[in-house]
Scaffold this motif. Structure first.
Motif, mmCIF file in Angstrom:
data_model
loop_
_atom_site.group_PDB
_atom_site.id
_atom_site.type_symbol
_atom_site.label_atom_id
_atom_site.label_comp_id
_atom_site.label_asym_id
_atom_site.label_seq_id
_atom_site.Cartn_x
_atom_site.Cartn_y
_atom_site.Cartn_z
ATOM 1 N N THR B 6 -88.209 23.860 1.681
ATOM 2 C CA THR B 6 -88.306 22.411 1.658
ATOM 3 C C THR B 6 -89.611 22.026 2.353
ATOM 4 O OG1 THR B 6 -85.940 22.427 1.847
ATOM 5 C CG2 THR B 6 -87.025 20.322 2.121
ATOM 6 N N PRO B 7 -90.325 21.084 1.766
ATOM 7 C CA PRO B 7 -91.671 20.795 2.259
ATOM 8 C C PRO B 7 -91.658 20.235 3.669
ATOM 9 C CG PRO B 7 -90.958 19.135 0.708
ATOM 10 C CD PRO B 7 -89.931 20.206 0.675
ATOM 11 N N ARG B 8 -92.723 20.517 4.400
ATOM 12 C CA ARG B 8 -92.923 19.877 5.705
ATOM 13 C C ARG B 8 -93.167 18.408 5.473
ATOM 14 N NH1 ARG B 8 -95.927 24.094 6.608
ATOM 15 N NH2 ARG B 8 -95.152 25.707 7.991
ATOM 16 N N ARG B 9 -93.045 17.649 6.541
ATOM 17 C CA ARG B 9 -93.094 16.190 6.411
ATOM 18 C C ARG B 9 -94.301 15.704 5.635
ATOM 19 N NH1 ARG B 9 -90.329 16.650 11.693
ATOM 20 N NH2 ARG B 9 -88.296 15.724 11.286
ATOM 21 N N ARG B 10 -95.474 16.184 6.011
ATOM 22 C CA ARG B 10 -96.670 15.577 5.415
ATOM 23 C C ARG B 10 -96.898 16.049 3.987
ATOM 24 N NH1 ARG B 10 -99.121 19.554 8.863
ATOM 25 N NH2 ARG B 10 -99.894 21.188 7.482
ATOM 26 N N ASP B 11 -96.212 17.113 3.584
ATOM 27 C CA ASP B 11 -96.450 17.645 2.238
ATOM 28 C C ASP B 11 -95.565 16.994 1.174
ATOM 29 O OD1 ASP B 11 -98.136 19.302 3.507
ATOM 30 O OD2 ASP B 11 -96.819 21.062 3.420
ATOM 31 N N VAL B 12 -94.600 16.241 1.615
ATOM 32 C CA VAL B 12 -93.535 15.893 0.699
ATOM 33 C C VAL B 12 -94.026 15.076 -0.501
ATOM 34 C CG1 VAL B 12 -92.665 13.716 1.638
ATOM 35 C CG2 VAL B 12 -91.070 15.394 0.775
ATOM 36 N N PHE B 13 -95.158 14.362 -0.303
ATOM 37 C CA PHE B 13 -95.637 13.559 -1.435
ATOM 38 C C PHE B 13 -96.725 14.272 -2.233
ATOM 39 C CE2 PHE B 13 -93.616 10.331 1.086
ATOM 40 C CZ PHE B 13 -92.962 9.607 0.109
ATOM 41 N N LEU B 14 -97.115 15.478 -1.785
ATOM 42 C CA LEU B 14 -98.254 16.137 -2.412
ATOM 43 C C LEU B 14 -97.849 17.182 -3.447
ATOM 44 C CD1 LEU B 14 -100.416 16.593 0.786
ATOM 45 C CD2 LEU B 14 -100.455 14.742 -0.888
ATOM 46 N N ILE B 15 -96.608 17.637 -3.370
ATOM 47 C CA ILE B 15 -96.195 18.742 -4.231
ATOM 48 C C ILE B 15 -96.048 18.280 -5.679
ATOM 49 C CG2 ILE B 15 -94.234 20.222 -4.737
ATOM 50 C CD1 ILE B 15 -93.883 20.562 -1.756
ATOM 51 N N LEU B 16 -96.625 19.001 -6.588
ATOM 52 C CA LEU B 16 -96.446 18.692 -8.009
ATOM 53 C C LEU B 16 -95.586 19.746 -8.698
ATOM 54 C CD1 LEU B 16 -99.858 17.287 -9.201
ATOM 55 C CD2 LEU B 16 -97.751 16.087 -8.676
ATOM 56 N N LYS B 17 -95.761 21.011 -8.301
ATOM 57 C CA LYS B 17 -94.983 22.098 -8.891
ATOM 58 C C LYS B 17 -93.505 21.879 -8.591
ATOM 59 C CE LYS B 17 -94.758 25.779 -11.126
ATOM 60 N NZ LYS B 17 -95.532 26.103 -12.326
ATOM 61 N N GLY B 18 -92.698 21.753 -9.602
ATOM 62 C CA GLY B 18 -91.276 21.555 -9.383
ATOM 63 C C GLY B 18 -90.916 20.086 -9.330
ATOM 64 N N SER B 19 -91.908 19.246 -9.275
ATOM 65 C CA SER B 19 -91.640 17.809 -9.285
ATOM 66 C C SER B 19 -91.528 17.338 -10.729
ATOM 67 C CB SER B 19 -92.771 17.074 -8.580
ATOM 68 O OG SER B 19 -92.678 15.688 -8.786
ATOM 69 N N VAL B 20 -90.790 16.247 -10.949
ATOM 70 C CA VAL B 20 -90.724 15.686 -12.292
ATOM 71 C C VAL B 20 -91.790 14.620 -12.504
ATOM 72 C CG1 VAL B 20 -88.287 16.146 -12.643
ATOM 73 C CG2 VAL B 20 -88.991 14.023 -11.552
ATOM 74 N N VAL B 21 -92.553 14.315 -11.454
ATOM 75 C CA VAL B 21 -93.514 13.217 -11.566
ATOM 76 C C VAL B 21 -94.439 13.381 -12.768
ATOM 77 C CG1 VAL B 21 -95.459 12.087 -10.445
ATOM 78 C CG2 VAL B 21 -93.365 12.532 -9.164
ATOM 79 N N PRO B 22 -95.059 14.574 -12.963
ATOM 80 C CA PRO B 22 -95.989 14.670 -14.092
ATOM 81 C C PRO B 22 -95.360 14.259 -15.423
ATOM 82 C CG PRO B 22 -96.171 16.602 -12.695
ATOM 83 C CD PRO B 22 -95.014 15.821 -12.178
ATOM 84 N N ARG B 23 -94.081 14.650 -15.638
ATOM 85 C CA ARG B 23 -93.474 14.362 -16.919
ATOM 86 C C ARG B 23 -93.092 12.895 -17.106
ATOM 87 N NH1 ARG B 23 -89.134 18.497 -16.648
ATOM 88 N NH2 ARG B 23 -90.107 18.621 -14.607
ATOM 89 N N ILE B 24 -92.814 12.206 -15.983
ATOM 90 C CA ILE B 24 -92.396 10.816 -16.149
ATOM 91 C C ILE B 24 -93.512 9.855 -15.764
ATOM 92 C CG2 ILE B 24 -89.936 11.309 -15.829
ATOM 93 C CD1 ILE B 24 -90.226 10.207 -12.993
ATOM 94 N N LEU B 25 -94.709 10.395 -15.578
ATOM 95 C CA LEU B 25 -95.827 9.536 -15.196
ATOM 96 C C LEU B 25 -96.052 8.408 -16.205
ATOM 97 C CD1 LEU B 25 -97.443 9.595 -12.675
ATOM 98 C CD2 LEU B 25 -99.260 10.798 -13.850
ATOM 99 N N PRO B 26 -95.998 8.690 -17.529
ATOM 100 C CA PRO B 26 -96.175 7.577 -18.467
ATOM 101 C C PRO B 26 -95.179 6.452 -18.237
ATOM 102 C CG PRO B 26 -96.193 9.678 -19.624
ATOM 103 C CD PRO B 26 -95.826 9.985 -18.220
ATOM 104 N N ASN B 27 -93.917 6.835 -17.984
ATOM 105 C CA ASN B 27 -92.905 5.813 -17.776
ATOM 106 C C ASN B 27 -93.187 5.015 -16.513
ATOM 107 O OD1 ASN B 27 -91.883 8.202 -19.226
ATOM 108 N ND2 ASN B 27 -90.072 6.924 -19.530
ATOM 109 N N ILE B 28 -93.562 5.725 -15.437
ATOM 110 C CA ILE B 28 -93.838 5.012 -14.191
ATOM 111 C C ILE B 28 -95.020 4.069 -14.388
ATOM 112 C CG2 ILE B 28 -94.544 5.289 -11.794
ATOM 113 C CD1 ILE B 28 -93.091 7.923 -11.712
ATOM 114 N N ALA B 29 -96.062 4.583 -15.047
ATOM 115 C CA ALA B 29 -97.260 3.762 -15.253
ATOM 116 C C ALA B 29 -96.920 2.526 -16.088
ATOM 117 C CB ALA B 29 -98.335 4.599 -15.949
ATOM 118 N N ALA B 30 -96.145 2.728 -17.161
ATOM 119 C CA ALA B 30 -95.789 1.597 -18.012
ATOM 120 C C ALA B 30 -94.987 0.564 -17.233
ATOM 121 C CB ALA B 30 -94.990 2.087 -19.219
ATOM 122 N N ALA B 31 -94.032 1.034 -16.436
ATOM 123 C CA ALA B 31 -93.214 0.099 -15.670
ATOM 124 C C ALA B 31 -94.073 -0.682 -14.688
ATOM 125 C CB ALA B 31 -92.108 0.862 -14.936
#
Lengths: 301, 301, 301, 301, 301
Positions: B6-31
């Motif tokens: 589990t990521p250390r505190r400061r890393d929690v927003f930096l991890i992309l591997k294993g995150s779903v953010v890349p795949r839902i980025l279009p949806n977030i951007a559109a919203a």
């Protein structure tokens, strides 16, 4: 595992042992200071944008959904670990019973039970990294212990030795088909429990949940002070601290329960459970039994 | 499967591997853009109709209900898949144990265990489309591997070969009734696990849920900006982004966990589990064991 | 069962096959018109009494409770039905395996497996009213098929024929005690699965829940427009439509999943599963296997 | 058990059979009148203290927690009862199968199956107080029926008679060891199911929950009118009635499902299930089978 | 265990036996007085900071999450305890059945069943600290009872005596292999249930949850009066009392159910269950059976 009576009323805020407060204190402090800063800036410097507390309610509902799910899943893992070890105790006692019924007293009985104890200590080493050479030696002798520990899969090696012995007993006529079958069935319980424990150890909750939960918690606590400007007044830092305590506390608790075999206060007390098995074997073989392990400073290891 | 602390505190927003953010980025951007557009039009062009945030609360509750249900169901599928493969490991070890007890060392033992390995590799191919010819050949030889792969149901063919061998062993007197029965019982565990895995592969969550969840999420994110006009002020795009992250993120995660055997980061690591079985067989037969598979870039395959 | 990839982003609102929208369209339309009527009357004719949206929140919570419970219970029923049929596939394969081990190839093996196929087709007829005479005849011959279908409980009659055959085989010395016991144990799996399926078919969710859920949903949608007057403005009909879609949609979905054996798009694909069993038997007996059934217009029957 | 198709749209508010409305009508009426009184006094006599509807939201959340838990627990009990009886049907069919395999047709088979039917009727009497003398006599004769009913534990006495018969059959050489073991294993299923049913009958949900739920529901409905003064206007009595319907309705439903063996509309249809068993025995023994019991006025007994 | 019909309408607030009110009265009183003090100070002395009730809603959601989880987990423990004891009753009856089938009437049967009764009484002593010397003596004689009680693990010693007897019976030819195996299998059920009960006794819910729940409840009730100033008016003390009743009540109930074997009103009635077993043994052996234990003042011990 923490063994402790539920605190009396006045003690409930004083206990630190077993509490997650020390570990999440930085988070609580940061959330409180951030809320205080937002409040002071809004009141004395420049008006900050306000967010309706109802927005946080919608957001908080989703966060509760995550935390609730993670909490249930983590607790289920912890409880399943405890169940598997409890089943291993039961299977060991049943094995002793079946040896008594099908082979009677003697060297075979002792050989099998001692090696099953070795299996459990070696399995504990596999799960938690404990040093168990001494514990294993006590039951199967130093030489066998060394040989087992040199094997690629030490707990498996102990079970293989038992399987070989069962075959030998059958070939030597010291056990009939009924007994061979009954003992083989019982022996199959140990790889099953071992595989269950390995599953819990090697397969944590999907990583993506941890990310989602921690990120959502940080975002929530970061946004909350803007929502409290209208709705909490000077209670704002206190409310922020309480909310941080509740949400980070739950995230931290579930993180700990998720890994039931790690060497931590709320872990499964593997050493104490191995001792319970040693006592059962000593009773079965008529040997003097060692005492149960007792909690040290409320922690059972 | 992603294997990562589990990521250390400061890393929690930096991890992309294993995150779903890349795949839902279009949806977030559109919203986010949609929320920004609604906000700007309302402030500078013409007043938009406002919706009370409490309406979104009622709606959000239903959405949470869907997402919570889907999340639990998807995780249960993923965890059941992992349990079934863990059980297959346990059954393989128990089979090795029982061969040791009832037949002793020899060609029969090796034949059975090698074919069970072939079964698992072939079953992996069935579930995930892996090419396994090489893996199968290593254990049963190239010729048998070819023959198995030509069969209509290759994993089943491997088990049929084992069943034929058991009958042959019984007819040749190399195993007695006790052993025949014990091994037949154990052998029945593999079609059971296979049928369980096939169930998870061929029967996804009812399609109608996927529609309901995705549609409700889109409607929610489309309506939200009108509710934020009054309640979030200039935070509106940020809140919309966070809500989109949470709801689309959860929908995406559950979509991935729903299909535990697909070749994706959070899938069950079938190759690594087959290797665990290979190691177990090598230990049982006294052969040198291959190393465990390790995660590559935090992903265990 | 609907077999379909989760829709791409732009398709999510276009799909009708597998959606519940067509069936609840009257309800959605009525809710929308009702909301529009209330809104227009309030604005242009006479002031209607307003209800706070918070009241609907309290009410909505209870409704979510009902719908959430019913949803979980209905999905559990659907999934249990699928598990029971999956188990029947596994048991059939294990039975083939055990026949191979204990009796070897021959007429007995074919007789037993063919009658088990007949059992499954007849059981399918019992659950879903399918006409199966042709399917049964293909495996046990037209004459036996007729006889079975004339029996009071046709699937049971097929199993009785197998049991009689097992006794005959034992009396004729074509199977020993081990095999007789192993096959008798396996044979007991089929009445168990049959009783489970009958339970799902004859015992729906308690009727009183259906009443409560539908009544509460109607009341909620009837009351909602008065609560939206203040809080949704001109979005009122849209919000009413979305809420009706979500609540009636969930009520309808759960109604369908509650009856997993009915002949409907989301039902369990009994014909396809019987075909899977036929293929398994053909492989076991070395006969040419028929092809798997494929979804027609995304629906697997 | 109520057997009825889900009502058509226009009928949903008209059905009384199977509804809980008649039983909770006093509560609904009282809640409505109380709300009306508070409203009228506040409008025309003296101003009453107002409570924010948000307070009721907080309270309602807790109440939902209770009701949701109680509802799940009660439904699980009801469904477990149905599962246990379904399992008894399956075990009876398997027993008939095993008798056919291991003993063949004859007096032993009839004796065992008839006494198992007697066991089920006697167990039904134990659970629900039915008078079963006639039903028992039909299968084992009036004399044996009298003797069984005089025993301290009549269903147990029927099983003891079967056990004695099995011993006699083994001593008389009419069954071998394989059959003796198979039938003894099957016979052990009946006390297991019996103990499960006794558990459900004698151990209701902890009493303290019933108190908490009822008390909280009364307090909630008593306080609600003060919260509706501001938020529901002249809809107040209607909203109070709907809320009372939902909360008292759920409390009442769970009370009924909690006791699955009581003689009430939503109880498990024990007589119909015993008839299913009778039919299975008649088919097994080649006797003419009685018809299935059909629902009377939508109620299956 | 409290055995009592659900109260009639007018009694629901009068019942104290089985209610948690007496135990949490201090908490309710404190919460009420605190709310009254805050209200009076705010109205007549100095304005207190107000908190929006919506903040409490967000907080209350998290608290509900904790309480809901803890409630489910505690009830599951209580119900599992009841199931384990129910299973022990079933296993005892099945054991009596199997003795009847495989050994017939005689001294062996009585010896085994009497020692199993001793096991259950001794196990009850282990779980709840009951004094059982007299109960044990009644079945195995005073001398044996003394010997068992002197053992390090008395219930285990009783089972060891049974195992020794089974071996003796097999060696003396009074039981064949089938019976030896069947009885050995049944005997293994008792250590399994024993290990399950020990697990429930020695492993409470993780301590950290108790802390979180109690702390969050105290914080909630401490903060609530500031939120009620605006939203509840003069109802404030009443609302505070009701909320304290609901939250502390649930925390207290779950604390009690979490420990199902403690000697408390809602505990599992171990003495009554041991009596049920005694009656079963008396029926099996043809001895006169003691009466069932009846609740005293609504409490079954």
């Amino acid at each position: 595992m923490i063994v402790r009576d539920t605190p009396r009323r006045r003690d409930v805020f004083l206990i630190l042992k077993g509490s997650v407060v020390p570990r999440i204190l930085p988070n609580i402090a940061a959330a409180t200071l951030w809320a205080l800063a937002v409040l002071l800036i809004d009141r004395y410097l420049i008006a900050m944008p306000h967010v309706s507390i109802a927005v946080m309610g919608v957001f908080g509902l989703s966060l509760s959904l995550f935390l609730g799910f993670r909490n249930n899943a983590a607790y289920d893992r912890w409880w399943e670990a405890r169940k598997l070890w409890g089943k291993m105790v039961a299977d060991l006692r049943s094995l002793a019973q079946e040896l008594r019924i099908f082979t009677g007293k003697g060297a075979d009985e002792a050989f099998v039970l001692d090696h099953i104890l070795a299996f459990h200590h070696l399995h504990r080493a596999q799960l938690r990294g404990d040093r168990v050479e001494e514990d294993v030696s006590r039951w199967v002798g130093a030489e066998t212990a060394q040989a087992l520990l040199r094997d690629g899969n030490p707990p498996d090696a102990a079970l293989r030795a038992v399987a070989d012995r069962l075959r030998e007993m059958a070939e030597g006529g010291r056990i009939d088909g009924w007994g061979q079958r009954a003992l083989a069935e019982r022996l199959a319980c140990f790889p099953a429990a071992q595989a269950g424990n390995e599953r819990l150890m090697t397969t944590p909750l999907p990583f993506v949940y941890s990310l989602l939960v921690w990120r959502a918690t940080y975002l929530y606590c970061g946004l909350l002070p803007f929502a409290l400007l209208d709705s909490a007044g000077w209670f704002e830092p206190l409310v922020a601290a309480v909310v941080a305590y509740v949400f980070f506390g739950l995230a931290e608790v579930t993180h700990e329960l998720e890994h039931p075999f790690r060497d931590q206060p709320n872990g499964i007390p593997l050493r104490a459970m191995c001792r319970v098995m040693e006592i059962a074997v000593c009773h079965a073989l008529g040997r003097p039994a060692p005492p149960r392990l007792e909690p040290v400073d409320h922690v059972l290891d």
